[in-house]
Design a protein around this motif. Structure first.
Motif, PDB file in Angstrom:
ATOM      1  N   ILE A  77       0.838  -1.202   0.000  1.00  0.00           N
ATOM      2  CA  ILE A  77       0.000   0.000   0.000  1.00  0.00           C
ATOM      3  C   ILE A  77       0.873   1.252   0.000  1.00  0.00           C
ATOM      4  N   TRP A  78       0.522   2.196  -0.850  1.00  0.00           N
ATOM      5  CA  TRP A  78       1.271   3.456  -0.976  1.00  0.00           C
ATOM      6  C   TRP A  78       0.366   4.630  -0.658  1.00  0.00           C
ATOM      7  N   THR A  79       0.921   5.588   0.122  1.00  0.00           N
ATOM      8  CA  THR A  79       0.189   6.813   0.432  1.00  0.00           C
ATOM      9  C   THR A  79       0.487   7.837  -0.653  1.00  0.00           C
ATOM     10  N   VAL A  80      -0.553   8.494  -1.161  1.00  0.00           N
ATOM     11  CA  VAL A  80      -0.361   9.521  -2.190  1.00  0.00           C
ATOM     12  C   VAL A  80      -1.010  10.836  -1.759  1.00  0.00           C
ATOM     13  N   PRO A  81      -0.453  12.005  -2.177  1.00  0.00           N
ATOM     14  CA  PRO A  81       0.785  12.097  -2.943  1.00  0.00           C
ATOM     15  C   PRO A  81       2.012  11.632  -2.162  1.00  0.00           C
ATOM     16  N   ALA A  82       1.972  11.654  -0.819  1.00  0.00           N
ATOM     17  CA  ALA A  82       3.096  11.151  -0.027  1.00  0.00           C
ATOM     18  C   ALA A  82       2.704  11.168   1.438  1.00  0.00           C
ATOM     19  N   GLU A  83       3.378  10.341   2.223  1.00  0.00           N
ATOM     20  CA  GLU A  83       3.211  10.444   3.675  1.00  0.00           C
ATOM     21  C   GLU A  83       3.710  11.822   4.099  1.00  0.00           C
ATOM     22  N   ASN A  84       3.039  12.404   5.064  1.00  0.00           N
ATOM     23  CA  ASN A  84       3.435  13.739   5.507  1.00  0.00           C
ATOM     24  C   ASN A  84       2.983  13.979   6.932  1.00  0.00           C
ATOM     25  N   PHE A 163      16.089  28.497  13.325  1.00  0.00           N
ATOM     26  CA  PHE A 163      16.561  27.361  14.124  1.00  0.00           C
ATOM     27  C   PHE A 163      17.969  27.655  14.600  1.00  0.00           C
ATOM     28  N   LYS A 164      18.343  26.962  15.687  1.00  0.00           N
ATOM     29  CA  LYS A 164      19.682  27.096  16.264  1.00  0.00           C
ATOM     30  C   LYS A 164      20.416  25.790  16.057  1.00  0.00           C
ATOM     31  N   VAL A 165      21.584  25.854  15.419  1.00  0.00           N
ATOM     32  CA  VAL A 165      22.310  24.617  15.130  1.00  0.00           C
ATOM     33  C   VAL A 165      23.803  24.919  15.003  1.00  0.00           C
ATOM     34  N   LYS A 166      24.600  23.908  15.303  1.00  0.00           N
ATOM     35  CA  LYS A 166      26.059  24.034  15.154  1.00  0.00           C
ATOM     36  C   LYS A 166      26.487  23.422  13.825  1.00  0.00           C
ATOM     37  N   LYS A 167      27.451  24.076  13.170  1.00  0.00           N
ATOM     38  CA  LYS A 167      28.007  23.522  11.929  1.00  0.00           C
ATOM     39  C   LYS A 167      29.019  22.426  12.269  1.00  0.00           C
ATOM     40  N   PRO A 168      29.185  21.447  11.386  1.00  0.00           N
ATOM     41  CA  PRO A 168      28.396  21.232  10.166  1.00  0.00           C
ATOM     42  C   PRO A 168      27.005  20.689  10.509  1.00  0.00           C
ATOM     43  N   TYR A 169      26.031  21.011   9.654  1.00  0.00           N
ATOM     44  CA  TYR A 169      24.685  20.480   9.877  1.00  0.00           C
ATOM     45  C   TYR A 169      24.065  20.056   8.551  1.00  0.00           C
ATOM     46  N   THR A 170      23.012  19.239   8.651  1.00  0.00           N
ATOM     47  CA  THR A 170      22.384  18.669   7.459  1.00  0.00           C
ATOM     48  C   THR A 170      20.962  19.189   7.312  1.00  0.00           C
ATOM     49  N   ILE A 171      20.667  19.719   6.130  1.00  0.00           N
ATOM     50  CA  ILE A 171      19.299  20.118   5.777  1.00  0.00           C
ATOM     51  C   ILE A 171      18.696  18.976   4.960  1.00  0.00           C
ATOM     52  N   ALA A 172      17.510  18.532   5.362  1.00  0.00           N
ATOM     53  CA  ALA A 172      16.790  17.520   4.578  1.00  0.00           C
ATOM     54  C   ALA A 172      15.357  18.016   4.408  1.00  0.00           C
ATOM     55  N   VAL A 173      14.861  17.972   3.194  1.00  0.00           N
ATOM     56  CA  VAL A 173      13.537  18.521   2.901  1.00  0.00           C
ATOM     57  C   VAL A 173      12.737  17.505   2.092  1.00  0.00           C
ATOM     58  N   LYS A 174      11.521  17.233   2.564  1.00  0.00           N
ATOM     59  CA  LYS A 174      10.576  16.486   1.728  1.00  0.00           C
ATOM     60  C   LYS A 174       9.740  17.510   0.988  1.00  0.00           C
ATOM     61  N   VAL A 175       9.707  17.433  -0.327  1.00  0.00           N
ATOM     62  CA  VAL A 175       8.854  18.327  -1.106  1.00  0.00           C
ATOM     63  C   VAL A 175       7.834  17.502  -1.878  1.00  0.00           C
ATOM     64  N   ILE A 176       6.619  18.040  -1.908  1.00  0.00           N
ATOM     65  CA  ILE A 176       5.512  17.346  -2.569  1.00  0.00           C
ATOM     66  C   ILE A 176       4.847  18.292  -3.555  1.00  0.00           C
ATOM     67  N   ASP A 177       4.795  17.872  -4.814  1.00  0.00           N
ATOM     68  CA  ASP A 177       3.949  18.538  -5.796  1.00  0.00           C
ATOM     69  C   ASP A 177       2.583  17.886  -5.651  1.00  0.00           C
ATOM     70  N   TRP A 178       1.637  18.600  -5.010  1.00  0.00           N
ATOM     71  CA  TRP A 178       0.364  17.974  -4.629  1.00  0.00           C
ATOM     72  C   TRP A 178      -0.479  17.654  -5.854  1.00  0.00           C
ATOM     73  N   GLU A 179      -1.511  16.842  -5.681  1.00  0.00           N
ATOM     74  CA  GLU A 179      -2.352  16.412  -6.806  1.00  0.00           C
ATOM     75  C   GLU A 179      -3.811  16.426  -6.380  1.00  0.00           C
ATOM     76  N   GLU A 180      -4.689  16.734  -7.330  1.00  0.00           N
ATOM     77  CA  GLU A 180      -6.130  16.656  -7.078  1.00  0.00           C
ATOM     78  C   GLU A 180      -6.640  15.252  -7.321  1.00  0.00           C
ATOM     79  N   ASN A 181      -6.153  14.633  -8.388  1.00  0.00           N
ATOM     80  CA  ASN A 181      -6.568  13.280  -8.749  1.00  0.00           C
ATOM     81  C   ASN A 181      -5.606  12.310  -8.063  1.00  0.00           C
TER      82      ASN A 181
END
Ligand SMILES: [Ca+2]
Ligand SMILES: [Ca+2]
Ligand SMILES: [Ca+2]
Length: 327
Positions: A77-84, A163-181
């Protein structure tokens, strides 16, 4: 098992043809799941709606942002457009959001001092980020979910985060191009009932970090696909470059390609060395010239040296994971 499915789909194709439906542009009637040899899991047709709409616009119009699920030929089973995490995660502060009547003309009209600071490292540097996503983002810093977009689909909005963070740090982003259908990767747009919308993500941060081709971008959900033979893979790149991006009024039988997201993809220690580099897109390609959520703060987007990024296909790839290490 596979042969049986093959037969079912072939029979349904025959029925469609004999009933006088013509296949969509690029749709091959003999494109069948059992012939597909790539690494994706394939689904076909519309998903079952789980949540009919995540977002109501108080002032003005918005596209319905639903969540669905769909079973592939192996029963997964897959969640669409994505798990969020839209329903539960801390929301980003709006730079510009029409539904909430937040429509400043420029950054000078934004009370940046009042933006709450997410503490990733209590003794870290305080960093401000400016974000525009088509359509939705979830921002992780060192694996901590700092903020999610306040508008999952439309209208187009923009966000500010701290946000407060010490370098080095990692940015991770989930992006979703949403859908009607749901499950089909399309929306009712440009005079077509099944128009494949496009994505796009741009951000700059006060420590000088900007989105660019040195970010990594891997796709995890691609749709609509009308002919599975257009999907290819080169090393770890999941390519749909020869798949049609034309809209149609008969897109209800579209296929979708899904790849499982690693559970720790956002963690600092996650090894994303196999992920492809992000592809750059121009402002014209993303179509932001008439979007005040972007244009009113352009000094923090292209004006700051940031570029729009996505995977290799900004139209068909609908769930993309981005990673970048700040040194
Ligand atoms: Ca949004
Ligand atoms: Ca799309
Ligand atoms: Ca879109």
């Amino acid at each position: 098992m596979r042969i049986a499915k093959n037969q079912v789909i072939s029979i349904s194709s025959v029925i469609l043809l004999t009933m006088g439906f013509s296949p969509s542009p690029g749709m091959a009637s003999d494109s069948i799941i059992s012939d597909y040899r790539g690494s994706a899991s394939i689904t076909q047709g519309v998903a079952q709606t789980l949540e009919s709409n995540l977002f109501e616009c108080e002032n003005g119009r918005s596209r319905i942002a639903g969540i669905g699920e769909i079973k592939d030929s192996e029963g997964q089973i897959w969640t669409v457009p994505a798990e969020n995490h839209f329903a539960t995660a801390p929301k980003a502060i709006d730079l510009y959001e029409e539904c909430a009547n937040i429509t400043p003309q420029s950054l000078a009209k934004v009370d940046e001092a009042s933006v709450p600071v997410a503490e990733v490292d209590s003794d870290g540097e305080e960093i401000t980020g400016y974000i525009f996503a088509d359509n939705y983002f979830e921002l992780y810093i060192n694996g901590t979910l700092v903020a999610v977009d306040t508008v999952p689909f439309t209208p187009f909005n923009s966000s500010i985060v701290k946000f407060k963070v010490k370098k080095p740090y990692t940015i991770a982003v989930k992006v979703i191009d949403w859908e009607e259908n749901l499950g089909l990767g399309t929306e009712d747009n440009r005079g077509k009932e099944y128009h494949p919308g496009d994505g796009g993500f741009i951000a700059s941060f006060s420590d000088g970090t900007v989105t660019g081709s040195d970010w990594q971008a891997q796709t995890f959900y691609t749709a609509p696909i009308y002919d599975l033979t257009c999907l290819t893979e080169v090393e770890s790149k999941r390519l749909s470059e020869t798949c049609t991006i034309e809209g149609t009024d008969h897109g209800e039988k579209a296929y979708a390609a899904h790849w499982e997201t690693p559970s720790n993809w956002m963690a600092k220690e996650f090894n994303s060395s196999s992920w492809p580099q992000a592809t750059l897109y121009s402002e014209d390609e993303i179509g932001v010239n008439n979007k005040k959520a972007y244009m009113n703060f352009i000094e923090k987007f292209s004006g700051a040296g940031a570029s729009f990024i996505w995977s290799t296909n900004v139209v068909l790839d609908n769930q993309v994971l981005l990673r970048y290490q700040v040194k």
